[in-house]
Design a protein around this motif. Structure first.
Motif, PDB file in Angstrom:
ATOM      1  N   SER A  31     -20.100   5.399  36.353  1.00 14.50           N
ATOM      2  CA  SER A  31     -19.969   5.328  35.637  1.00 14.50           C
ATOM      3  C   SER A  31     -20.716   6.204  34.354  1.00 14.50           C
ATOM      4  O   SER A  31     -21.106   4.996  33.354  1.00 14.50           O
ATOM      5  N   PRO A  33     -19.289   7.585  31.420  1.00 15.97           N
ATOM      6  CA  PRO A  33     -18.284   7.022  30.188  1.00 15.97           C
ATOM      7  C   PRO A  33     -18.646   5.940  30.253  1.00 15.97           C
ATOM      8  O   PRO A  33     -18.991   5.475  28.863  1.00 15.97           O
ATOM      9  N   LYS A  74      -7.882   9.029  26.637  1.00 13.25           N
ATOM     10  CA  LYS A  74      -8.953   9.799  28.173  1.00 13.25           C
ATOM     11  C   LYS A  74     -10.339   8.854  27.788  1.00 13.25           C
ATOM     12  O   LYS A  74     -11.092   9.339  29.225  1.00 13.25           O
ATOM     13  N   TRP A  75     -10.829   8.379  27.485  1.00 14.14           N
ATOM     14  CA  TRP A  75     -12.033   7.816  27.394  1.00 14.14           C
ATOM     15  C   TRP A  75     -12.281   6.674  28.320  1.00 14.14           C
ATOM     16  O   TRP A  75     -12.955   6.526  29.597  1.00 14.14           O
ATOM     17  N   GLU A  77      -9.905   6.073  30.312  1.00 14.52           N
ATOM     18  CA  GLU A  77      -9.235   6.982  31.915  1.00 14.52           C
ATOM     19  C   GLU A  77     -10.510   7.293  33.000  1.00 14.52           C
ATOM     20  O   GLU A  77     -11.058   7.278  33.408  1.00 14.52           O
ATOM     21  N   SER A  78     -11.465   8.137  32.108  1.00 23.01           N
ATOM     22  CA  SER A  78     -12.206   8.566  32.470  1.00 23.01           C
ATOM     23  C   SER A  78     -13.129   7.130  33.053  1.00 23.01           C
ATOM     24  O   SER A  78     -14.216   7.268  34.485  1.00 23.01           O
ATOM     25  N   GLY A  81     -10.883   5.588  36.023  1.00 21.24           N
ATOM     26  CA  GLY A  81     -10.821   6.199  37.435  1.00 21.24           C
ATOM     27  C   GLY A  81     -12.414   7.055  37.782  1.00 21.24           C
ATOM     28  O   GLY A  81     -12.036   7.893  39.392  1.00 21.24           O
ATOM     29  N   ALA A  82     -13.425   6.330  37.522  1.00 18.33           N
ATOM     30  CA  ALA A  82     -14.706   6.172  38.494  1.00 18.33           C
ATOM     31  C   ALA A  82     -14.173   5.673  39.926  1.00 18.33           C
ATOM     32  O   ALA A  82     -14.854   4.868  40.451  1.00 18.33           O
ATOM     33  N   GLY A 127      -4.987  10.690  35.002  1.00 19.67           N
ATOM     34  CA  GLY A 127      -6.181  10.209  34.756  1.00 19.67           C
ATOM     35  C   GLY A 127      -7.055   8.279  35.162  1.00 19.67           C
ATOM     36  O   GLY A 127      -7.795   8.355  35.038  1.00 19.67           O
TER      37      GLY A 127
END
Length: 176
Positions: A31, A33, A74-75, A77-78, A81-82, A127
């Motif tokens: 990931s 992020p 959002k960060w 979730e990114s 979500g990986a 997400g």
């Protein structure tokens, strides 16, 4: 295939960004992020053990989860979500491959239901990906769990639980 062994915890501050990112990829899921969030932590903070380091990353993730900022959500979730979907055919992470291999030992039924529930989960919690500790659990138990979590509809719980599962799984890497 050789088993990846992380370097001694005391070596972290001297490692390159790429080496630190590789460690994160093996402890969690690949990931970018997460690399952006945590590489500086690995470089600038001393840890007595990898478990302490994993706990510190858990704090970073929890801080994002507790933030009222949309960009922090959002960060997070990114990063969360990986994680690959349960039952997904293409999995890059050695750790997830081993974990999800347990699903294949089931009687083979329920793949369509798992795919359907994964999709419903992701619509319910945009997400996020459904994550759970699979090892030793029957597919039917996992299907019941994902449905119960969808029915509960609590995104804050899902974020917190995903962070806990990641930290828990991260502790099962071969440490030097």
């Amino acid at each position: 295939m050789a088993i990846y062994k992380v370097p001694p915890i005391t070596a972290l501050p001297s490692l390159s960004t790429a080496e630190l990112a590789t460690i994160l990829d093996h402890l969690f899921e690949p990931s970018v992020p997460l690399h952006t969030l945590s590489v500086d932590l690995l470089r600038n903070q001393s840890f007595s053990s990898y478990n302490d380091m994993i706990a510190s990353i858990g704090v970073q993730l929890t801080d994002l989860a507790d933030s009222s900022s949309t960009s922090d959500s959002k960060w997070l979730e990114s990063i969360l979500g990986a994680h690959p979907r349960l039952g997904e055919k293409k999995i890059d992470s050695t750790q997830s491959k081993a974990e999800q291999a347990q699903l294949a030992l089931d009687d083979g039924t329920g793949q369509d239901k798992l795919s359907e529930l994964n999709a419903l989960y992701e619509r319910t919690f945009p997400g996020l990906r459904y994550v759970v500790f699979v090892n030793g659990r029957a597919r039917s138990t996992i299907l019941e769990d994902i449905q119960a979590r969808i029915d509960r509809g609590d995104v804050a719980f899902e974020r917190t639980d995903a962070i806990k599962v990641r930290a828990y799984l991260g502790k099962y890497v071969n440490f030097c």
